[in-house]
Design a protein around this motif. Structure first.
Motif, PDB file in Angstrom:
ATOM      1  N   ALA A   1       0.812  -1.217   0.000  1.00 53.58           N
ATOM      2  CA  ALA A   1       0.000   0.000   0.000  1.00 53.58           C
ATOM      3  C   ALA A   1       0.850   1.275   0.000  1.00 53.58           C
ATOM      4  CB  ALA A   1      -0.955   0.002   1.191  1.00 53.58           C
ATOM      5  N   GLU A   2       1.869   1.349   0.845  1.00 54.87           N
ATOM      6  CA  GLU A   2       2.682   2.557   0.913  1.00 54.87           C
ATOM      7  C   GLU A   2       3.392   2.830  -0.417  1.00 54.87           C
ATOM      8  OE1 GLU A   2       6.385   3.955   3.583  1.00 54.87           O
ATOM      9  OE2 GLU A   2       4.543   3.532   4.703  1.00 54.87           O
ATOM     10  N   GLN A   3       3.862   1.774  -1.078  1.00 55.94           N
ATOM     11  CA  GLN A   3       4.510   1.951  -2.383  1.00 55.94           C
ATOM     12  C   GLN A   3       3.490   2.349  -3.439  1.00 55.94           C
ATOM     13  OE1 GLN A   3       7.948   1.841  -2.912  1.00 55.94           O
ATOM     14  NE2 GLN A   3       7.237   2.895  -4.739  1.00 55.94           N
ATOM     15  N   MET A   4       2.259   1.842  -3.321  1.00 52.64           N
ATOM     16  CA  MET A   4       1.197   2.276  -4.232  1.00 52.64           C
ATOM     17  C   MET A   4       1.027   3.790  -4.147  1.00 52.64           C
ATOM     18  SD  MET A   4      -1.883  -0.458  -3.712  1.00 52.64           S
ATOM     19  CE  MET A   4      -1.793  -2.137  -4.330  1.00 52.64           C
ATOM     20  N   ILE A   5       0.968   4.287  -2.926  1.00 48.15           N
ATOM     21  CA  ILE A   5       0.782   5.729  -2.717  1.00 48.15           C
ATOM     22  C   ILE A   5       1.941   6.493  -3.347  1.00 48.15           C
ATOM     23  CG2 ILE A   5       0.605   7.560  -0.986  1.00 48.15           C
ATOM     24  CD1 ILE A   5      -0.663   5.359   0.877  1.00 48.15           C
ATOM     25  N   ALA A   6       3.171   6.060  -3.077  1.00 47.84           N
ATOM     26  CA  ALA A   6       4.347   6.737  -3.641  1.00 47.84           C
ATOM     27  C   ALA A   6       4.322   6.691  -5.167  1.00 47.84           C
ATOM     28  CB  ALA A   6       5.626   6.092  -3.097  1.00 47.84           C
ATOM     29  N   ASN A   7       3.934   5.558  -5.731  1.00 45.61           N
ATOM     30  CA  ASN A   7       3.863   5.432  -7.187  1.00 45.61           C
ATOM     31  C   ASN A   7       2.807   6.361  -7.770  1.00 45.61           C
ATOM     32  OD1 ASN A   7       5.785   3.422  -6.941  1.00 45.61           O
ATOM     33  ND2 ASN A   7       4.401   1.748  -7.460  1.00 45.61           N
ATOM     34  N   LEU A   8       1.691   6.502  -7.067  1.00 46.60           N
ATOM     35  CA  LEU A   8       0.638   7.398  -7.558  1.00 46.60           C
ATOM     36  C   LEU A   8       1.046   8.860  -7.440  1.00 46.60           C
ATOM     37  CD1 LEU A   8      -2.610   5.584  -6.360  1.00 46.60           C
ATOM     38  CD2 LEU A   8      -1.613   5.652  -8.664  1.00 46.60           C
ATOM     39  N   VAL A   9       1.800   9.208  -6.399  1.00 42.70           N
ATOM     40  CA  VAL A   9       2.341  10.569  -6.317  1.00 42.70           C
ATOM     41  C   VAL A   9       3.208  10.828  -7.548  1.00 42.70           C
ATOM     42  CG1 VAL A   9       3.953  12.103  -5.095  1.00 42.70           C
ATOM     43  CG2 VAL A   9       2.267  10.777  -3.799  1.00 42.70           C
ATOM     44  N   ALA A  10       4.103   9.899  -7.850  1.00 41.55           N
ATOM     45  CA  ALA A  10       4.982  10.050  -9.018  1.00 41.55           C
ATOM     46  C   ALA A  10       4.167  10.147 -10.303  1.00 41.55           C
ATOM     47  CB  ALA A  10       5.968   8.885  -9.081  1.00 41.55           C
ATOM     48  N   GLY A  11       3.104   9.362 -10.423  1.00 43.12           N
ATOM     49  CA  GLY A  11       2.258   9.400 -11.612  1.00 43.12           C
ATOM     50  C   GLY A  11       1.513  10.717 -11.740  1.00 43.12           C
ATOM     51  N   GLN A  12       0.976  11.207 -10.643  1.00 45.71           N
ATOM     52  CA  GLN A  12       0.274  12.494 -10.662  1.00 45.71           C
ATOM     53  C   GLN A  12       1.233  13.608 -11.080  1.00 45.71           C
ATOM     54  OE1 GLN A  12      -3.021  13.126 -10.082  1.00 45.71           O
ATOM     55  NE2 GLN A  12      -3.586  11.058  -9.496  1.00 45.71           N
TER      56      GLN A  12
ATOM     57  N   SER B   1       0.730  13.437   1.557  1.00 47.17           N
ATOM     58  CA  SER B   1       0.443  13.638   2.973  1.00 47.17           C
ATOM     59  C   SER B   1       0.250  12.322   3.702  1.00 47.17           C
ATOM     60  CB  SER B   1      -0.801  14.510   3.139  1.00 47.17           C
ATOM     61  OG  SER B   1      -0.565  15.804   2.644  1.00 47.17           O
ATOM     62  N   LEU B   2      -0.189  11.291   3.008  1.00 47.91           N
ATOM     63  CA  LEU B   2      -0.367   9.969   3.623  1.00 47.91           C
ATOM     64  C   LEU B   2       0.979   9.320   3.959  1.00 47.91           C
ATOM     65  CD1 LEU B   2      -3.160   8.526   1.312  1.00 47.91           C
ATOM     66  CD2 LEU B   2      -3.422   9.229   3.703  1.00 47.91           C
TER      67      LEU B   2
END
Length: 158
Positions: free
Chosen positions: A102-113, A155-156
């Protein structure tokens, strides 16, 4: 059958160059949509419920965005890309070979955004030079939304 010429005050060469840039934005947006939906399906862990719902909100917004971007490309007189092959060639957002934690998902989505923001921002010089206010407005809206989403996701991780 003859095609009605497009006379919107933007020269054809500029329209086609803008459409090419928007095709990259479309590819990035669609790839981010797919990644976000994939994460929605496969997220696990203590933040499951909140992330599952957040990712759903995000991929629904992205689904609407791809339509707006594709319709702008069509308004400029070009064909919008719409295949995985074309998107894979045009996007800068990498695919995942498997669902991360989950934490890597969030980081990956930050990078994608943030990648979508950079692609959108890269089009402004061309769009401004062509006095294409409609595309500039679309880009501004996309940038604002992606920057806000990146901030919320980032922020998460704090």
């Amino acid at each position: 059958m003859t095609t009605q010429p497009i006379d919107i005050g933007i020269p054809e060469s500029d329209r086609l160059a803008i459409a090419e840039g928007l095709s990259r934005l479309l590819a990035d947006t669609y790839t981010l949509y797919l990644k976000t939906h994939y994460y929605h399906w496969n997220v696990t862990g203590p933040m499951f419920n909140s992330l599952h719902l957040m990712f759903e909100t995000q991929y629904n917004e992205l689904a609407l965005a791809v339509d707006m971007i594709a319709e702008r490309i069509r308004s400029l007189g070009a064909k919008a890309p719409g295949t995985y092959q074309a998107f894979a060639r045009l996007t800068v957002i990498p695919e995942d070979s498997e669902a991360p934690k989950a934490e890597q998902m969030i980081a990956n989505l930050v990078a994608g955004q943030e990648a979508v923001v950079r692609t959108a921002r890269s089009l402004f010089e061309l769009v401004d030079g062509a006095q294409d206010e409609a595309t500039a407005d679309l880009l501004t809206q996309r940038i604002q939304l992606h920057e806000k989403t990146a901030w919320m996701l980032r922020s998460l991780l704090e």
